[in-house]
Design a protein around this motif. Sequence first.
Motif, PDB file in Angstrom:
ATOM      1  N   LEU A 337       0.825  -1.206   0.000  1.00  0.00           N
ATOM      2  CA  LEU A 337       0.000   0.000   0.000  1.00  0.00           C
ATOM      3  C   LEU A 337       0.859   1.256   0.000  1.00  0.00           C
ATOM      4  CD1 LEU A 337      -2.869  -0.873   2.513  1.00  0.00           C
ATOM      5  CD2 LEU A 337      -3.086  -0.496   0.062  1.00  0.00           C
ATOM      6  N   ILE A 338       1.878   1.245   0.837  1.00  0.00           N
ATOM      7  CA  ILE A 338       2.777   2.400   0.910  1.00  0.00           C
ATOM      8  C   ILE A 338       3.516   2.584  -0.416  1.00  0.00           C
ATOM      9  CG2 ILE A 338       4.829   3.345   2.045  1.00  0.00           C
ATOM     10  CD1 ILE A 338       3.910   1.794   4.578  1.00  0.00           C
ATOM     11  N   LEU A 339       4.002   1.470  -0.961  1.00  0.00           N
ATOM     12  CA  LEU A 339       4.698   1.526  -2.239  1.00  0.00           C
ATOM     13  C   LEU A 339       3.772   2.026  -3.343  1.00  0.00           C
ATOM     14  CD1 LEU A 339       7.252   0.921  -3.884  1.00  0.00           C
ATOM     15  CD2 LEU A 339       6.417  -1.422  -4.187  1.00  0.00           C
ATOM     16  N   GLY A 340       2.519   1.549  -3.329  1.00  0.00           N
ATOM     17  CA  GLY A 340       1.540   1.987  -4.326  1.00  0.00           C
ATOM     18  C   GLY A 340       1.293   3.483  -4.258  1.00  0.00           C
ATOM     19  N   TYR A 341       1.237   4.025  -3.040  1.00  0.00           N
ATOM     20  CA  TYR A 341       1.028   5.459  -2.886  1.00  0.00           C
ATOM     21  C   TYR A 341       2.217   6.252  -3.436  1.00  0.00           C
ATOM     22  CZ  TYR A 341       0.422  10.051  -0.847  1.00  0.00           C
ATOM     23  OH  TYR A 341       0.295  11.400  -0.692  1.00  0.00           O
ATOM     24  N   VAL A 342       3.413   5.804  -3.097  1.00  0.00           N
ATOM     25  CA  VAL A 342       4.620   6.479  -3.584  1.00  0.00           C
ATOM     26  C   VAL A 342       4.670   6.441  -5.111  1.00  0.00           C
ATOM     27  CG1 VAL A 342       7.143   6.400  -3.644  1.00  0.00           C
ATOM     28  CG2 VAL A 342       5.935   6.049  -1.479  1.00  0.00           C
ATOM     29  N   LEU A 343       4.316   5.290  -5.689  1.00  0.00           N
ATOM     30  CA  LEU A 343       4.325   5.164  -7.148  1.00  0.00           C
ATOM     31  C   LEU A 343       3.290   6.084  -7.794  1.00  0.00           C
ATOM     32  CD1 LEU A 343       4.801   1.301  -7.608  1.00  0.00           C
ATOM     33  CD2 LEU A 343       6.460   3.110  -8.100  1.00  0.00           C
ATOM     34  N   SER A 344       2.133   6.246  -7.146  1.00  0.00           N
ATOM     35  CA  SER A 344       1.106   7.131  -7.703  1.00  0.00           C
ATOM     36  C   SER A 344       1.597   8.579  -7.732  1.00  0.00           C
ATOM     37  CB  SER A 344      -0.195   7.025  -6.907  1.00  0.00           C
ATOM     38  OG  SER A 344      -0.144   7.767  -5.709  1.00  0.00           O
ATOM     39  N   VAL A 345       2.335   8.982  -6.694  1.00  0.00           N
ATOM     40  CA  VAL A 345       2.896  10.334  -6.652  1.00  0.00           C
ATOM     41  C   VAL A 345       3.942  10.510  -7.750  1.00  0.00           C
ATOM     42  CG1 VAL A 345       4.300  11.940  -5.293  1.00  0.00           C
ATOM     43  CG2 VAL A 345       2.429  10.677  -4.198  1.00  0.00           C
ATOM     44  N   LEU A 346       4.841   9.527  -7.877  1.00  0.00           N
ATOM     45  CA  LEU A 346       5.895   9.617  -8.890  1.00  0.00           C
ATOM     46  C   LEU A 346       5.309   9.589 -10.305  1.00  0.00           C
ATOM     47  CD1 LEU A 346       8.594   7.234  -7.329  1.00  0.00           C
ATOM     48  CD2 LEU A 346       8.577   9.742  -7.344  1.00  0.00           C
ATOM     49  N   LEU A 347       4.291   8.738 -10.505  1.00  0.00           N
ATOM     50  CA  LEU A 347       3.641   8.655 -11.815  1.00  0.00           C
ATOM     51  C   LEU A 347       2.969   9.980 -12.165  1.00  0.00           C
ATOM     52  CD1 LEU A 347       2.798   6.829 -14.219  1.00  0.00           C
ATOM     53  CD2 LEU A 347       0.750   6.234 -12.912  1.00  0.00           C
ATOM     54  N   SER A 348       2.315  10.585 -11.178  1.00  0.00           N
ATOM     55  CA  SER A 348       1.647  11.872 -11.401  1.00  0.00           C
ATOM     56  C   SER A 348       2.657  12.946 -11.786  1.00  0.00           C
ATOM     57  CB  SER A 348       0.896  12.293 -10.133  1.00  0.00           C
ATOM     58  OG  SER A 348      -0.100  11.346  -9.794  1.00  0.00           O
ATOM     59  N   ILE A 349       3.764  13.003 -11.064  1.00  0.00           N
ATOM     60  CA  ILE A 349       4.793  14.008 -11.346  1.00  0.00           C
ATOM     61  C   ILE A 349       5.381  13.792 -12.741  1.00  0.00           C
ATOM     62  CG2 ILE A 349       7.087  14.839 -10.682  1.00  0.00           C
ATOM     63  CD1 ILE A 349       6.316  14.226  -7.764  1.00  0.00           C
ATOM     64  N   TYR A 350       5.681  12.529 -13.059  1.00  0.00           N
ATOM     65  CA  TYR A 350       6.254  12.239 -14.373  1.00  0.00           C
ATOM     66  C   TYR A 350       5.306  12.656 -15.503  1.00  0.00           C
ATOM     67  CZ  TYR A 350       7.937   9.803 -18.479  1.00  0.00           C
ATOM     68  OH  TYR A 350       8.362   9.526 -19.752  1.00  0.00           O
ATOM     69  N   THR A 351       4.027  12.345 -15.339  1.00  0.00           N
ATOM     70  CA  THR A 351       3.047  12.655 -16.387  1.00  0.00           C
ATOM     71  C   THR A 351       2.898  14.164 -16.570  1.00  0.00           C
ATOM     72  OG1 THR A 351       1.845  10.627 -15.799  1.00  0.00           O
ATOM     73  CG2 THR A 351       0.695  12.208 -17.186  1.00  0.00           C
ATOM     74  N   LEU A 352       2.882  14.907 -15.465  1.00  0.00           N
ATOM     75  CA  LEU A 352       2.798  16.362 -15.561  1.00  0.00           C
ATOM     76  C   LEU A 352       4.018  16.929 -16.279  1.00  0.00           C
ATOM     77  CD1 LEU A 352       1.394  17.499 -12.083  1.00  0.00           C
ATOM     78  CD2 LEU A 352       0.182  17.254 -14.246  1.00  0.00           C
TER      79      LEU A 352
END
Length: 408
Positions: A337-352
Amino acid sequence: MLIIRIIYYILTFLTVFYALYFVLTGLPAFKKSKTRIRKFSDKTKFAVIICARNEAYVISSLVKSLQEQHYNKDLYDIYVLPNNCTDNTREKALEAGAKIIDINVPVKCKGDVLKYAFSYLKDTDYDAYLVFDADNVVHPDFMHYMNNVYQSGYPVAQGRKDAKNMSDNWVSCGYSLFYSIQNLFFNKARTNIKHSATINGTGFMVSKEFVERIKFDPKTVTEDIELSILTILNNERVVYVDEAITYDEQPTGFKDSLKQRKRWSVGIMQCCKLYNKKLLKKGFKDCDISALDKVIFNIAPYNQVLSLIPFVLLFILNVNSPDDAFILAVSYDYTGLILGYVLSVLLSIYTLLYYNRDVNRNTVGIVLFIFFVLSWIPINIECLLSKKEFKWEPIKHNRNVELSSLIK
C-alpha cells in the motif's frame, strides 16, 4: 479460517494481476509508434457537433476557438445542438457564429443528441464529424491533425483530453491527472503498437461513412465507450492523436465529481453486460488483442470492488490469531500500500512533466490523487447495489479560460 485465507490469496492475486496488466500494456507509450499518420493539405470536410444543455456561459469560447482553427474555413461548419435548455444557450451560440440544429424529439442523454445529429446530417457532403462538449476550448491545430488521420485511412480518432482548470483544486487536478495518465499510458501506448485506444467523450473524430455503417444507436449512458467497442467489433480501431488537444473543464466540487463518475461506472457496467460476450468471441475467434483488451477495460468497476474484499478478509484473519507466516504476508500487504502510494505520486509528477504542466501548482492534487482514484470504490459499490434506473444529470460549467493562456 483456511478457506478465508485461500480466498484472500486468490483475490489478492487477481487484483495484483489486473493492475500489473495495465502496467505492462502501458510500457509501449515509450516505443516509437507503428501507426503511420502522414501529412496532408486541408482536404477533409468536417461537421463540428456540440451537444449543449444550459451552457450559455461557456459556449461562445468554444465556438470562438473553433473559428480560429488553422484550417480551411470552407471545409468545416460548427453545429450546436441545444437540448433541455432553460437558459439562452441557443442565442449565445448563434451570436458566436454557430449554426443551430433544433432537436424536436425527446432526448435523455448525450448519446441521444449525437444520434439525432448524425441522422440530421446524413444526406450532407461532410466526410467526418468532430464531437466536442460545450465547455471545451480547442487547440488551433486540432483539425489539421484530424485531417491527417482521416486522410491516412483511419475512420475513428481520439485527441488528447487536457484540462483548462487543472489547478483550481485537488478535485480538478485529480481529473486532469487521470486523463493525462490515460492519454499517455493507455491511449498512446495502444496506438503505438497498432491496438485500439478508447474514446474519451469529447475531442474525437468519427467518419460519416463509419457512423452509417454501424447504424449508431447507443444503448448506454456512456456513448463514448460504446463507440469504442463498436469500432473494434466492426474491424476498425480508435487511433489516438496526442497533438490534437481539447481543453475540458473539470468539476471542482467533490459531489459533482461523484455524480459524474457514477454515470461513467453505470455506463461501463452496461457496456460490460451488452458487449463483453461479443468482444470475447471476436477476441478468441479472430485473435483480436484489442477486443480482449476492451473486455479487461470494461470489468474495471467490478475489479475495484473486488480489490476491497482482500482488505476485509485481512482484517478478519488478523483479528483471529494469525501465525507468523500470515503476519509476514500482512506486512507485505501494508508495504504494498505504501509503495503503491509512492508510485502514484511519482507517476503523477512524471506525467505532468511529460505534458509540460506545472508540478508546484498542483502539489495538493498530486498528494491526494490516490484518494481521488480510491473514491471510485464506493461509487462502484453503489452502482452494483442500486436497482434504480440511472438518470443523467448535467454538470454545471462556469469556467471561462483564454485559449492563449492554455497554449502558453
